[in-house]
Design a protein around this motif. Structure first.
Motif, mmCIF file in Angstrom:
data_model
loop_
_atom_site.group_PDB
_atom_site.id
_atom_site.type_symbol
_atom_site.label_atom_id
_atom_site.label_comp_id
_atom_site.label_asym_id
_atom_site.label_seq_id
_atom_site.Cartn_x
_atom_site.Cartn_y
_atom_site.Cartn_z
ATOM 1 N N LEU A 52 37.452 24.729 -2.505
ATOM 2 C CA LEU A 52 37.252 26.104 -2.950
ATOM 3 C C LEU A 52 38.255 27.055 -2.313
ATOM 4 C CD1 LEU A 52 35.614 28.201 -4.523
ATOM 5 C CD2 LEU A 52 34.111 28.376 -2.533
ATOM 6 N N HIS A 53 38.841 27.866 -3.157
ATOM 7 C CA HIS A 53 39.725 28.954 -2.753
ATOM 8 C C HIS A 53 39.257 30.170 -3.541
ATOM 9 C CE1 HIS A 53 43.387 31.433 -2.583
ATOM 10 N NE2 HIS A 53 43.621 30.796 -1.436
ATOM 11 N N GLY A 54 39.310 31.336 -2.940
ATOM 12 C CA GLY A 54 38.850 32.549 -3.601
ATOM 13 C C GLY A 54 39.518 32.816 -4.940
ATOM 14 N N SER A 55 40.703 32.267 -5.145
ATOM 15 C CA SER A 55 41.408 32.456 -6.418
ATOM 16 C C SER A 55 40.641 31.845 -7.582
ATOM 17 C CB SER A 55 42.807 31.845 -6.340
ATOM 18 O OG SER A 55 42.724 30.450 -6.095
ATOM 19 N N ALA A 56 39.733 30.890 -7.309
ATOM 20 C CA ALA A 56 38.956 30.262 -8.384
ATOM 21 C C ALA A 56 38.144 31.297 -9.148
ATOM 22 C CB ALA A 56 38.038 29.184 -7.816
#
Length: 176
Positions: free
Chosen positions: A19-23
Motif C-alpha cells: 500500500l502506498h497513498g497514491s493508490a
C-alpha cells in the motif's frame, strides 16, 4: 431492456503490492475517467465505480443497471493498459490529488480531529503521487484481470449470450 449488475474483484496484495497513498488517487482517477467514459457514457450504464479496500487488498469494479455484460468486463480488464498508456500533465495530476484529499481527509469539527501516524503517512504519499505510481498500480491490478472473480446479476438470456461469445465463461448459480 434487461439490465445487469456486473462486478469483478481480486486481491492485489497477493501480487506483492504494498500500500502506498497514491493508490487512493489512482483508484479515484480510474473511476472518474476510465470507468465513467467507458462504462457510463459509452456503455449506457446507470452507474459504475471501483473500490480498493486497503485493509484486505481487494480491488473491485461494479456497475449497476448495466445494459451490457461482457463489454463491461472487457472494460474492467482493460484498466491496467489504460493506466500504462496514460499521460497526465501536472495540472490534471494536481486536480486528481486535491480531489482525493477531499475524500480521505474530510472536514471535521475542531473537537473531533485527531491525526494518526498512519493517516499522516498516507497523506504525505497522496501528495507525492506521480505518473510512475499510476504505472506501478497497473501492474498490481493486472491480477484482477487475470485472477479476479467476476460476478453478475443478469437474466438467463444475457448469461447465455455471454457464454455463447466466451464459451463457458459464466456459471449460473441461483441465489434466490
Amino acid at each position: 431492456m434487461q439490465v445487469n449488475y456486473v462486478g469483478k474483484a481480486g486481491n492485489i496484495y497477493e501480487t506483492g503490492y504494498r500500500l502506498h497513498g497514491s493508490a487512493y488517487v489512482v483508484s479515484k482517477y480510474i473511476g472518474n475517467t476510465w470507468l465513467w467514459d467507458r462504462v457510463r457514457v459509452s456503455g449506457g450504464t446507470y452507474g459504475g465505480f471501483c473500490d480498493f479496500d486497503t485493509h484486505s487488498g481487494v480491488f473491485s469494479y461494479l456497475s449497476y443497471r448495466d445494459p451490457n455484460l461482457l463489454k463491461t468486463l472487457y472494460v474492467y480488464d482493460g484498466t491496467a493498459n489504460f493506466l500504462r498508456d496514460l499521460e497526465l500533465d501536472d495540472n490534471t495530476l494536481t486536480k486528481a490529488i486535491i480531489s482525493t484529499i477531499g475524500d480521505v481527509d474530510s472536514y471535521q469539527l475542531p473537537y473531533a480531529t485527531s491525526i494518526s501516524m498512519r493517516n499522516m503517512k498516507e497523506g504525505e504519499e497522496i501528495l507525492s503521487t506521480s505518473l510512475t505510481h499510476f504505472k506501478e498500480f497497473a501492474d498490481a491490478i493486472e491480477a484482477v484481470k487475470n485472477n479476479g472473480v467476476a460476478v453478475v446479476v443478469a437474466s438467463l438470456e444475457d448469461v447465455a449470450a455471454a457464454n455463447e461469445e466466451r464459451s463457458g465463461f459464466l456459471e449460473v448459480k441461483k441465489v434466490l
